[in-house]
Design an enzyme around this catalytic site. Structure first.
Site, PDB file in Angstrom:
ATOM      1  N   ASP A 287       0.866  -1.173   0.000  1.00 43.62           N
ATOM      2  CA  ASP A 287       0.000   0.000   0.000  1.00 43.62           C
ATOM      3  C   ASP A 287       0.915   1.239   0.000  1.00 43.62           C
ATOM      4  O   ASP A 287       2.153   1.132   0.093  1.00 43.62           O
ATOM      5  CB  ASP A 287      -0.967  -0.016   1.190  1.00 43.62           C
ATOM      6  CG  ASP A 287      -2.193   0.853   0.903  1.00 43.62           C
ATOM      7  OD1 ASP A 287      -2.162   1.637  -0.071  1.00 43.62           O
ATOM      8  OD2 ASP A 287      -3.196   0.756   1.639  1.00 43.62           O
TER       9      ASP A 287
HETATM   10  C1  BGC Z   1      -5.054   3.128   0.122  1.00 41.11           C
HETATM   11  C2  BGC Z   1      -5.239   2.065  -0.941  1.00 41.11           C
HETATM   12  C3  BGC Z   1      -5.104   2.646  -2.309  1.00 41.11           C
HETATM   13  C4  BGC Z   1      -3.756   3.337  -2.418  1.00 41.11           C
HETATM   14  C5  BGC Z   1      -3.493   3.916  -3.780  1.00 41.11           C
HETATM   15  C6  BGC Z   1      -3.825   3.986  -0.120  1.00 41.11           C
HETATM   16  O1  BGC Z   1      -3.851   5.082   0.688  1.00 41.11           O
HETATM   17  O2  BGC Z   1      -4.986   2.531   1.383  1.00 41.11           O
HETATM   18  O3  BGC Z   1      -6.489   1.457  -0.778  1.00 41.11           O
HETATM   19  O4  BGC Z   1      -5.251   1.655  -3.280  1.00 41.11           O
HETATM   20  O5  BGC Z   1      -3.720   4.375  -1.466  1.00 41.11           O
HETATM   21  O6  BGC Z   1      -4.282   4.988  -4.060  1.00 41.11           O
END
Ligand code: BGC
Length: 763
Positions: A287
């Site tokens: 993530d």
């Molecule tokens: C989130 C994810 C997301 C990623 C990319 C993160 O802050 O937890 O769910 O896919 O950002 O945008």
């Protein structure tokens, strides 16, 4: 077997054989291609493939990537996300395939969570439809639109089970239930990926957030998770596994600590469970800056945590560039091996190969498709249908709903005229400016048959700073700085002109979602004040509730005659609300998460254990029993609950036998009749309880459901087959077993209102 059937079986076996041979050939071709390519790659180029950067079109994290162009040319980028539109994606891809040494194409991702430009209900809302075909179609449409705009990878489905409505991201998943979430996970992966990842209208799915992100302590985002293996395997892990079994090409790590080792550095999770136990052969991405965050978790400096994360089984590093900046050094110092880097590089390249990018890096870059397909009328029609199917009718006293299309209707509340809030959280590609508000959508649907009058009625919340935090990313709700009483008085004047009042209240879209946890999960006080004044006018009041989570609605349930929970319905919310309120569509949504009476009951879920001191049936307090002094254990609205304009009557539950043989099956059936005056849809739910086990088992577990459609007066016998598989669980040794003995089976309209029968599983 007759001759025709025999031929069909032979043909099927042959086809399967050809398919397998083709598949094996494709795998061999891919292997050769990648082995050749990797033989030409330097270590730095291999590490470059592990780097995922953001183009920053949407803000989904605090850090923004820099020098993207020059890094592409230097072969230091494997993937880009948050970049949309064919011209921009084509330009970036051209840099990669024309100017980097080995011309390796880039993979382009985005958070396409519940639609691309045609936005469908938030995932929790979609889950409330209990309609797997519909959910699959929404994912299919999302893939068609996003891939037409140049993308080939989506960070979805999000399958984190959550039983704590304080957690803002409960909006983004399918709620509290293992079985329902698993079926939805499969439907979404099939919808995104179709039959062929290399087709120009499919997206590679990314299952997230692996794992247990939804079990954050106290519902506070990013917080620690500490959970028994037994609970993990039985309750929290199955939806991720279901998505992987459905063929999801990638997995995203979660931010949280799991029993002392954060997911992003968790070798047991990423290698033992994911790869060895489940056979996952795609790639794992972290993530947003999750590798760097291991430093704050207390696992060491950037070099240390990057090495640890790679070795744990992570392949791609999102935004933080820990891999890019430290892996070379770690290789030189023997902290990672070339084999570790090769493994990761190969899996990323394989994903690109499967997407067809080596064959044609511009496969997803056809501008004419974007013009033709984005917000195609059939997609918009599906959005309207999906929205209406996601709505849950929580209360309808004296059949106040449906309303007649006549007279004057007052639409009042801070959610009534804000188009930007209709898509709901995690709709980063939505066209907020061109999304109709509830008022606009209702006007478009109703024309001049209904005289709609409007007033904002109140602010979202009294506290301006809170409102600002709750209306980020362009999801605006104007503030009225006059004294509350003055604003409400004005709204009451509008209400008084009307025959019926629709109060559009609840949360703004950004009151749920990432880093949007709440401790008080009621409708904000200032809106409640408005609602109570509206009720005092004596006009019939319908509460149209916007929310991204289960709310505490105890007061509302007591005082408001009709409540329709519309979550956040997406682009076509307004029209869909009109469809349901005025009876063109009969609501059929059922709650995918329990609504508590009080926030203090959380975590609250139907499939809890019995404890050694359960309350006696019908009691809500007994000394020395498991309960509270001040509130009963009951939910306000149980899991699976939702009303209809019609009534469904259940006949007697029938079992064809009371003994299930190990390899046999048992039929449970019930006749369901539409005994009311409207055609409608009902979700018939099947739950099971293992009455005696080697470990404690939940008091009920969903094991099947059927959504049926019945005309007024029509009946249908609904039959469920139960096999040994349905009775299996992970025992104390984590073996997946069904234990002989007595089981209860329940069928009903929600998890509370059920009929019960018993049967035995033979030794
Ligand atoms: C989130 C994810 C997301 C990623 C990319 C993160 O802050 O937890 O769910 O896919 O950002 O945008």
């Amino acid at each position: 077997m007759d001759t025709q059937t025999r031929w069909l079986v032979v043909a099927a076996i042959l086809l399967l054989g050809i398919h397998t041979v083709n598949g094996q050939q494709r795998a061999r071709d891919m292997d050769h291609f990648i082995t050749d390519l990797m033989a030409q790659m330097t270590i730095d180029e291999k590490i470059g493939q592990l780097n995922l950067v953001t183009a920053g079109e949407a803000t989904t994290g605090a850090v923004v990537s820099t020098d993207v162009e020059s890094k592409i040319k230097e072969g230091k980028i494997g993937g880009i996300f948050s970049m949309t539109s064919v011209p921009r994606i084509r330009a970036a891809q051209e840099l990669a395939v024309n100017q980097s040494r080995l011309k390796i194409p880039i993979i382009f991702g985005l958070d396409v969570i519940h639609g691309y430009k045609t936005i469908f209900p938030i995932p929790l809302g979609l889950a409330a439809s209990w309609d797997m075909d519909l959910i699959q179609e929404t994912a299919r449409i999302a893939a068609i639109e996003a891939s037409a705009d140049g993308l080939n990878w989506t960070f979805s489905p999000m399958v984190d089970i959550s039983r704590d409505a304080r957690w803002g991201r409960i909006s983004e998943g399918s709620g509290e239930d293992t079985y329902l979430s698993s079926r939805i996970a499969e439907a979404m992966v099939h919808g995104y990926q179709g039959d062929d990842l290399a087709a120009d209208n499919t997206l590679m799915a990314c299952v997230k957030h692996f794992a247990l992100y939804g079990a954050a302590e106290a519902g506070r985002d990013y917080n620690t998770t500490d959970m028994s293996l037994h609970r993990m395997y039985n309750e929290y892990l199955p939806p991720y596994k279901a998505a992987i079994d459905a063929g999801a090409g990638s997995v995203m790590t979660s931010f949280n600590d799991i029993n002392g080792v954060p997911a992003t550095a968790n070798k047991w999770l990423m290698t033992e469970v994911l790869r060895q136990q489940w056979g996952f052969d795609g790639f794992v991405v972290t993530d947003y800056t999750a590798v760097n965050e291991l430093i704050e978790h207390g696992l060491g400096d950037l070099q240390e945590v990057s090495a640890r994360s790679l070795k744990a089984g992570v392949e791609m590093d999102m935004v933080g560039e820990g891999f890019l900046t430290t892996l070379r050094k770690s290789l030189d110092e023997g902290k990672v091996s070339e084999a570790d880097i090769d493994r990761a590089c190969r899996l990323v390249l394989e994903a690109k190969y499967k997407l067809g990018l080596f064959e044609d890096p511009f496969r997803y870059c056809d501008e004419s498709r974007a013009k033709q397909l984005i917000q195609h009328p059939t997609h918009m029609a599906k959005a309207r249908e999906a929205a209406a199917k996601s709505f849950v009718l929580l209360k309808n006293e004296q059949q106040l709903l449906p309303l007649k299309k006549q007279g004057t209707v007052a639409l009042i509340g801070p959610l009534a005229n804000t188009g930007s809030n209709m898509p709901g959280t995690w709709s980063v590609s939505a066209d907020l400016e061109n999304t109709p508000s509830l008022l606009e959508g209702m006007r478009a649907a109703l024309g001049d048959r209904v005289n709609l009058v409007y007033h904002q009625g109140s602010n979202l919340v009294a506290d301006a700073a809170y409102q600002e935090r709750a209306t980020m990313f362009g999801r605006t709700i104007p503030r009225d700085e006059r004294p509350e009483a003055e604003v409400i008085a004005e709204a009451l004047e509008v209400a008084k002109q009307a025959d019926v009042v629709i109060a559009a209240l609840g949360e703004s879209s950004e009151m749920s979602g990432e880093a949007s946890s709440r401790t008080d999960i009621g409708i904000p006080a200032v809106q409640q004040q408005l609602l109570s004044e509206l009720l005092k006018t004596g006009k019939p009041v319908v509460l149209v509730l916007f929310t991204g989570r289960p709310l505490t609605l105890t007061w509302e349930n007591e005082h408001v005659p009709a409540i329709l929970n519309v979550w956040f319905g997406g682009t076509e919310t307004g029209k869909a609300v009109a469809d349901v309120l005025f009876g063109d569509v009969n609501p059929s949504g059922k709650l995918p998460a329990t609504f508590p009476q009080h926030v203090g009951q959380l975590p609250l879920y139907y499939s809890h254990k019995n404890t050694g001191r359960p309350l006696a049936d019908g009691q809500w307090f007994q000394k020395f029993r498991s309960n509270y002094l001040d509130v009963s254990n009951d939910p306000l609205y149980p899991f699976g609950y939702g009303l209809s304009y019609t009534t469904f009557t259940y006949g007697k539950l029938v079992l064809n036998t009371d003994t299930l043989e190990r390899k046999g099956s048992l039929q449970v059936s019930v006749e369901v009749s539409n005994s009311g005056n409207y055609a409608g849809e009902e979700v018939v739910q099947l739950y099971i309880r293992d009455l005696v086990g080697s470990v404690t088992r939940p008091v009920k577990e969903l094991k099947g459901f059927r959504k049926i459609q019945l005309a007024a007066g029509q009946s249908q016998r609904v039959v469920f087959d139960i096999t040994e598989e349905d009775l299996k669980f992970y025992n104390a040794d984590l073996e997946h077993v069904a234990e002989a003995g007595e089981f209860a089976v329940f069928v009903g309209t929600n998890s509370r209102d059920v009929q019960e029968a018993r049967f035995f599983l033979k030794d």
